[in-house]
Design an enzyme around this catalytic site. Structure first.
Site, short mmCIF file in Angstrom:
data_model
loop_
_atom_site.label_atom_id
_atom_site.label_comp_id
_atom_site.label_asym_id
_atom_site.label_seq_id
_atom_site.Cartn_x
_atom_site.Cartn_y
_atom_site.Cartn_z
N GLU A 140 2.76 -25.77 79.30
CA GLU A 140 1.95 -26.91 78.85
C GLU A 140 2.95 -28.01 78.52
OE1 GLU A 140 -0.92 -26.27 75.70
OE2 GLU A 140 -0.97 -28.42 75.28
N ASN A 192 -9.74 -27.96 71.87
CA ASN A 192 -9.06 -27.40 70.69
C ASN A 192 -9.94 -27.68 69.46
OD1 ASN A 192 -7.45 -27.39 68.26
ND2 ASN A 192 -5.64 -27.25 69.55
N HIS A 215 -9.56 -28.71 64.29
CA HIS A 215 -9.89 -29.67 63.23
C HIS A 215 -11.34 -29.58 62.74
CE1 HIS A 215 -5.90 -30.93 63.13
NE2 HIS A 215 -5.89 -31.31 64.39
N THR A 222 2.10 -30.11 65.63
CA THR A 222 3.24 -29.63 66.41
C THR A 222 4.15 -30.79 66.80
OG1 THR A 222 1.69 -28.01 67.29
CG2 THR A 222 3.85 -28.13 68.36
N HIS A 228 -1.54 -32.66 73.77
CA HIS A 228 -1.07 -33.19 72.49
C HIS A 228 -1.22 -34.70 72.44
CE1 HIS A 228 0.87 -33.40 68.64
NE2 HIS A 228 0.67 -32.10 68.58
N ARG A 287 -3.62 -23.29 57.78
CA ARG A 287 -4.20 -24.52 57.21
C ARG A 287 -5.55 -24.89 57.84
NH1 ARG A 287 -0.10 -29.04 59.60
NH2 ARG A 287 1.44 -27.65 58.67
N GLU A 337 -3.03 -20.53 70.56
CA GLU A 337 -1.72 -21.15 70.33
C GLU A 337 -1.09 -20.46 69.14
OE1 GLU A 337 -1.39 -25.28 69.43
OE2 GLU A 337 -2.65 -25.78 71.12
N HIS A 376 -5.32 -22.72 67.26
CA HIS A 376 -3.94 -22.52 66.82
C HIS A 376 -3.99 -21.82 65.46
CE1 HIS A 376 0.25 -24.54 65.99
NE2 HIS A 376 0.27 -23.24 65.81
N ARG A 390 -2.10 -21.02 62.68
CA ARG A 390 -0.80 -21.38 62.11
C ARG A 390 -0.40 -20.37 61.05
NH1 ARG A 390 0.75 -27.00 63.27
NH2 ARG A 390 2.45 -26.57 61.85
N1 PXP Z 1 -1.43 -28.52 72.82
C1 PXP Z 1 -0.65 -28.02 71.84
C2 PXP Z 1 0.44 -27.09 72.22
C3 PXP Z 1 -0.88 -28.34 70.49
O1 PXP Z 1 -0.09 -27.83 69.53
C4 PXP Z 1 -1.96 -29.17 70.16
C5 PXP Z 1 -2.26 -29.48 68.73
O2 PXP Z 1 -2.65 -28.32 68.08
C6 PXP Z 1 -2.76 -29.66 71.23
C7 PXP Z 1 -2.46 -29.34 72.54
C8 PXP Z 1 -3.92 -30.55 70.98
O3 PXP Z 1 -3.45 -31.75 70.47
P1 PXP Z 1 -4.48 -32.83 69.90
O4 PXP Z 1 -5.19 -32.18 68.76
O5 PXP Z 1 -3.60 -33.96 69.50
O6 PXP Z 1 -5.41 -33.17 71.03
#
Ligand code: PXP
Length: 236
Positions: free
Chosen positions: A151, A8, A11, A102, A190, A50, A71, A44, A46
């Site tokens: 998930e 992901n 960030h 989330t 997550h 952001r 996402e 994601h 959003r």
């Molecule tokens: N899965 C989902 C559904 C999420 O919303 C997120 C955060 O955007 C992640 C996985 C990844 O989480 P993390 O950034 O804490 O590894």
């Protein structure tokens, strides 16, 4: 069966947005992610934009043919975008504007009618995953909604320690076993990191992990390639 890892990259975009400029460009990370042999990328988009922007998704599609899991919140605006971008997978997640990240899985019972409609409107060739808490009734509803997979939200697990964490991993294991028995593709994500992942990977029914924050953060210290390799080593 080889357990998959998707990165992901939200960030990287968070860092860029801190200065509202062009750098660092999250899509520039794809070369390294592919070189590290991760299985795909997660973004994601959003509603408040952001971190990831629509231009990132377009740029990604223009430059790469690589597994994309988008996402998104279950809204009509997002359905339109998804049908244009055509990700391989859409993961539907709950979204609150003021949350830091989330918080919790989708409540499939409460949102059943809305989700049914959104799933119907998404193109048939997009696989649909639902981000849910590890609860049997939620998995049953995911099946009823015709999802490709789930998930499992590991947010709760990642925040706990000791006995409470043990209890939560028990719930995740039960949910993963039930989900795979129902032939749902079973992913988890997550809050996962190098500390809490080793116990989770003992659950063989989890086929895929989606990890962002810890890998991108560790990139500051080890670089992105090495941070992915460290997680892959744990998964193997
Ligand atoms: N899965 C989902 C559904 C999420 O919303 C997120 C955060 O955007 C992640 C996985 C990844 O989480 P993390 O950034 O804490 O590894």
């Amino acid at each position: 069966m080889k357990t998959k890892l998707n990165i992901n990259i939200d960030h990287i975009a968070t860092l860029r947005q801190a200065r509202e400029g062009d750098f660092p460009n999250p899509i520039d990370s794809i070369k390294i992610i592919r070189k590290a042999k991760a299985n795909g990328v997660v973004m994601h988009l959003r509603e408040d934009r952001r971190h990831i922007q629509l231009k990132d998704l377009k740029n990604f599609k223009k430059k790469y043919n690589f597994h994309l899991n988008l996402e998104m919140a279950p809204t009509l605006e997002m359905v339109k975008i998804a049908n244009k971008i055509k990700p391989d997978v859409v993961t539907l997640v709950p979204e609150k504007r003021r949350e830091l990240t989330t918080e919790g899985g989708l409540n499939l019972r409460k949102n059943y009618a809305k989700l049914k409609k959104i799933i119907m409107l998404l193109d048939n060739d997009i696989k649909i995953m639902l981000f849910i808490d590890p609860i049997k009734t939620q998995i049953k509803l995911a099946l009823e909604l015709g999802a490709y997979g789930i998930e499992i939200n590991t947010g709760n697990y990642s925040e706990k320690s000791g006995l409470l964490q043990k209890k939560e991993i028990g719930r995740i294991k039960k949910a993963a076993i039930y989900s795979s028995e129902q032939n749902l593709f079973t992913a988890a994500g997550h809050g996962l990191n190098e500390k809490n992942l080793p116990n989770l990977v003992k659950i063989k029914q989890i086929e895929e992990y989606n990890i962002g924050h810890s890998i991108i953060s560790n990139s500051i210290f080890y670089g992105l390639y090495e941070s992915i390799k460290r997680i892959q080593y744990i998964i193997k």
